[in-house]
Design an enzyme around this catalytic site. Structure first.
Site, PDB file in Angstrom:
ATOM      1  N   GLU A 185      32.236 -43.246  -8.332  1.00 37.51           N
ATOM      2  CA  GLU A 185      33.431 -42.961  -9.133  1.00 37.51           C
ATOM      3  C   GLU A 185      34.272 -44.223  -9.315  1.00 37.51           C
ATOM      4  O   GLU A 185      34.855 -44.458 -10.379  1.00 37.51           O
ATOM      5  CB  GLU A 185      34.284 -41.883  -8.460  1.00 37.51           C
ATOM      6  CG  GLU A 185      33.594 -40.529  -8.321  1.00 37.51           C
ATOM      7  CD  GLU A 185      32.810 -40.366  -7.030  1.00 37.51           C
ATOM      8  OE1 GLU A 185      32.258 -41.359  -6.526  1.00 37.51           O
ATOM      9  OE2 GLU A 185      32.754 -39.245  -6.536  1.00 37.51           O
TER      10      GLU A 185
ATOM     11  N   ASN B  18      26.447 -51.822   1.118  1.00 35.92           N
ATOM     12  CA  ASN B  18      26.437 -53.193   1.623  1.00 35.92           C
ATOM     13  C   ASN B  18      25.984 -53.172   3.078  1.00 35.92           C
ATOM     14  O   ASN B  18      26.278 -52.212   3.805  1.00 35.92           O
ATOM     15  CB  ASN B  18      27.862 -53.769   1.506  1.00 35.92           C
ATOM     16  CG  ASN B  18      27.882 -55.260   1.668  1.00 35.92           C
ATOM     17  OD1 ASN B  18      27.777 -55.786   2.774  1.00 35.92           O
ATOM     18  ND2 ASN B  18      28.005 -55.958   0.566  1.00 35.92           N
ATOM     19  N   ALA B  19      25.309 -54.250   3.509  1.00 38.74           N
ATOM     20  CA  ALA B  19      24.874 -54.343   4.907  1.00 38.74           C
ATOM     21  C   ALA B  19      26.076 -54.268   5.843  1.00 38.74           C
ATOM     22  O   ALA B  19      25.959 -53.801   6.979  1.00 38.74           O
ATOM     23  CB  ALA B  19      24.100 -55.638   5.122  1.00 38.74           C
TER      24      ALA B  19
ATOM     25  N   ASN C 282      27.016 -45.773  -6.869  1.00 37.92           N
ATOM     26  CA  ASN C 282      27.450 -46.338  -5.590  1.00 37.92           C
ATOM     27  C   ASN C 282      26.658 -47.603  -5.281  1.00 37.92           C
ATOM     28  O   ASN C 282      25.478 -47.726  -5.626  1.00 37.92           O
ATOM     29  CB  ASN C 282      27.386 -45.314  -4.445  1.00 37.92           C
ATOM     30  CG  ASN C 282      26.051 -44.629  -4.268  1.00 37.92           C
ATOM     31  OD1 ASN C 282      25.262 -44.539  -5.194  1.00 37.92           O
ATOM     32  ND2 ASN C 282      25.802 -44.155  -3.072  1.00 37.92           N
TER      33      ASN C 282
ATOM     34  N   CYS D 143      38.029 -41.114  -3.437  1.00 37.05           N
ATOM     35  CA  CYS D 143      37.761 -41.060  -4.890  1.00 37.05           C
ATOM     36  C   CYS D 143      38.652 -40.035  -5.567  1.00 37.05           C
ATOM     37  O   CYS D 143      39.039 -40.213  -6.729  1.00 37.05           O
ATOM     38  CB  CYS D 143      36.291 -40.769  -5.145  1.00 37.05           C
ATOM     39  SG  CYS D 143      35.265 -42.219  -4.815  1.00 37.05           S
TER      40      CYS D 143
HETATM   41  N1  THU Z   1      29.552 -41.606  -2.349  1.00 36.78           N
HETATM   42  C1  THU Z   1      29.928 -41.744  -3.662  1.00 36.78           C
HETATM   43  O1  THU Z   1      29.421 -42.620  -4.380  1.00 36.78           O
HETATM   44  N2  THU Z   1      30.877 -40.900  -4.130  1.00 36.78           N
HETATM   45  C2  THU Z   1      31.492 -39.943  -3.385  1.00 36.78           C
HETATM   46  O2  THU Z   1      32.452 -39.344  -3.839  1.00 36.78           O
HETATM   47  C3  THU Z   1      30.974 -39.607  -2.070  1.00 36.78           C
HETATM   48  C4  THU Z   1      30.101 -40.623  -1.448  1.00 36.78           C
HETATM   49  C5  THU Z   1      28.563 -42.548  -1.815  1.00 36.78           C
HETATM   50  C6  THU Z   1      29.134 -43.514  -0.819  1.00 36.78           C
HETATM   51  C7  THU Z   1      27.917 -43.883  -0.014  1.00 36.78           C
HETATM   52  O3  THU Z   1      27.246 -44.957  -0.691  1.00 36.78           O
HETATM   53  C8  THU Z   1      27.028 -42.662  -0.087  1.00 36.78           C
HETATM   54  O4  THU Z   1      27.535 -41.857  -1.148  1.00 36.78           O
HETATM   55  C9  THU Z   1      27.035 -41.850   1.199  1.00 36.78           C
HETATM   56  O5  THU Z   1      28.317 -41.564   1.603  1.00 36.78           O
END
Ligand code: THU
Length: 130
Positions: free
Chosen positions: A53, A43-44, A40, A87
């Protein structure tokens, strides 16, 4: 499976998640045996962040692959870090009836699901046929 898990855990280590402190790594095994990963990237401007994903899917598409056999998602804690709704839909585009999602906790506990259990009766490319 160990290689796929290791890839997801390594991807989590690269996550940029200073706002949520919730680093996530994802790794995809395609039906042709190729591996891709993503993390993941926040961003600000909060809504502009992207999930792990999505990054892994982009890498897969860039390489010309389109059929997902397994996805491993490595979350930051012990809770189940299953894919978010958005996702699930992104994975759906490239899933088959055999696609599996494996969620790995920080301590290494694995929970596996058939993709269809996570997004039953889903909308996909075939639904656009008239
Ligand atoms: N996040 C993911 O990368 N995948 C998911 O399926 C759930 C959430 C990330 C998004 C955000 O950067 C952080 O987890 C908290 O929601």
């Amino acid at each position: 499976m160990k290689a796929l898990i290791d890839l997801a855990v390594r991807a989590r280590e690269s996550a940029y998640a200073p706002y949520s402190n919730h680093p996530v790594g994802a790794a995809i095994l395609t039906e042709s045996g190729e591996l891709f990963s993503g993390c993941n990237v926040e961003n600000a401007a909060y809504p502009e962040g992207v999930c792990a994903e999505a990054g892994a899917i982009s890498a897969m598409i860039l390489a010309g692959e389109k059929q997902i056999q397994d996805v491993v998602i490595a979350g930051p804690g012990e809770h189940l870090c299953t894919p978010c709704g958005g996702c699930r839909q992104k994975i759906r585009e490239f899933s088959t009836s055999k696609t599996q999602i494996h969620v790995v906790s920080r301590s290494g506990k694995i929970n596996s699901f058939l993709f269809d259990e996570l997004l039953p009766e889903s909308f996909g490319p075939d639904c656009l046929d008239v």
